[in-house]
Design an enzyme around this catalytic site. Sequence first.
Site, mmCIF file in Angstrom:
data_model
loop_
_atom_site.group_PDB
_atom_site.id
_atom_site.type_symbol
_atom_site.label_atom_id
_atom_site.label_comp_id
_atom_site.label_asym_id
_atom_site.label_seq_id
_atom_site.Cartn_x
_atom_site.Cartn_y
_atom_site.Cartn_z
ATOM 1 N N LYS A 147 0.844 -1.183 0.000
ATOM 2 C CA LYS A 147 0.000 0.000 0.000
ATOM 3 C C LYS A 147 0.888 1.244 0.000
ATOM 4 C CE LYS A 147 -0.700 0.772 4.956
ATOM 5 N NZ LYS A 147 -0.236 2.145 5.037
ATOM 6 N N ASP A 181 -3.772 6.554 4.967
ATOM 7 C CA ASP A 181 -2.730 5.651 5.430
ATOM 8 C C ASP A 181 -3.302 4.436 6.158
ATOM 9 O OD1 ASP A 181 0.004 4.949 5.730
ATOM 10 O OD2 ASP A 181 -0.015 5.666 7.795
ATOM 11 N N HIS A 206 -6.564 -0.738 6.203
ATOM 12 C CA HIS A 206 -6.670 -1.567 7.402
ATOM 13 C C HIS A 206 -8.080 -1.570 7.997
ATOM 14 C CE1 HIS A 206 -2.460 -1.712 6.936
ATOM 15 N NE2 HIS A 206 -2.126 -0.713 7.715
ATOM 16 N N LYS A 234 -2.451 -10.775 10.450
ATOM 17 C CA LYS A 234 -2.377 -10.923 11.900
ATOM 18 C C LYS A 234 -3.312 -12.028 12.376
ATOM 19 C CE LYS A 234 -0.935 -6.192 12.907
ATOM 20 N NZ LYS A 234 0.330 -6.536 13.563
#
EC number: 1.1.1.49
Length: 513
Positions: A175, A262, A267, A209
């Site tokens: 990204k 960002d 995310h 994760k």
Amino acid sequence: MSTAEASTWHNPLRDKRDKRMPRIAGPCAVVIFGVTGDLARKKLMPAIYDLANRGLLPPSFALVGFARRDWADEDFGQVVYDAVKQHARTPFRQEVWDRLAEGFRFVQGAFDDDEAFGHLAETLHTLDVERGTNGNHAFYLSIPPKAFPQVLEQLSRSGLAAKDGDSWSRVVIEKPFGHDLSSAEELNGLVNSVFPESSVFRIDHYLGKETVQNILALRFANEMFEPIWNAHYVDHVQITMAEDIGLGGRGGYYDGVGAARDVIQNHLIQLLALTAMEEPVSFSPAELQAEKIKVLAASRLAEPLDQTTSRGQYAAGWQGGEKVVGLLDEEGFSQTSTTETFAAITVDVDTRRWAGVPFYLRTGKRLGRRVTEIALVFKRAPHLPFDATMTEELGKNALVIRVQPDEGITLRFGSKVPGNAMEVRDVSMDFSYGSAFAEESPEAYERLILDVLLGEPSLFPVNAEVELSWKILDPALEYWASHGTPDSYESGTWGPESAFEMLRRVGREWRRP
């Protein structure tokens, strides 16, 4: 191992009928562009060693670095060695290192150097023959997005992007995936003109994760949660990624990007998709992606944006007992910048399951502490047969999935306080990965790199997901761009006052992680 043996090598443990067996990559080479950068040194090289140390890479594996530096193969090997010794998760074992280092190669060149890419093609062909990598190549673009077109064009021109027969060629992209919907569409078109979508792996390390993947296990392996995972019982959902650090020398990169681009676009919206999606028919990549795309297509920013969004810039304050400077005093940052370091948005998911349940997404730097969590906050019981004084401190039930740093799950509910009186107070039931399992979780990049080599795209966003994420976020970015400067908030706090007001005006409040 001879070349003939390497070319026919297969892993006897890769029996798809037994899901408990480790997934081990087949013969292949990984090429890292941007090999001198922090990401390669701190994450990629250590992850590759850790995979080898866990026995998940084949004997016929090779690692190729590409950069301007005047290095021999041995110099590159020393760089990898230093990165592994400093950042690897697993213990250093000399025999593993010696076997891995035999496959290290380095190619010197710039992205506009046709001859260097010709040398890269020759190097990979030699590895195919001598190392037995079988023409299987993964190209990791750990480089600024502005360099993507040039590198992709060179891979196409040199014939490295095209594969025939049983060999494969894949590209890995870090990204950001564009800076708005229009640029994302342009980037996706460019990438797909060189590599088919099935060979494109867009890295979002959060999806690697362990706790993020446990969202699916929590939801779909436990009957107790499914009946209440909907608008009948859930009041709202909060998804938070808070950092306690500032820019850390990234002023040049961060200015003009900001917290929303960002973190939220990738995310947090991916966490929203996993939380809100319907149960897939199976956990195959196509089925998982189909359900995520459905829920993202049904998601939109709540309005009016002046009441449902917030942005801020951190000012000077105290962090961890130290006095820290504000954003505009950070090295390399413009004094007139309107780039936000805190962003919060409200997303409505217009599906039968979630109609009327707001999803609050927030992220920021220089906040109270480092934490990432997903909190489902439930509605209050319709009737409480208690005196008001008995439940004065009683809040709403909440199920909190802690993504980092203390990975686990917390369930908050009301319980009677010991004693003669009927006094009810909030308590928490806690599950922690660290205490529940003896196994150590792999680092996210280990899992994702292995999935690239195995050709398993479940944890990688596809074109539609990237573009739908920008479609959700773009209205907020456009609104902020035309409405002055971000609000200020003191370092070490939990964001600007406008973020708290955003929830207060609808009778809610942010959780204090």
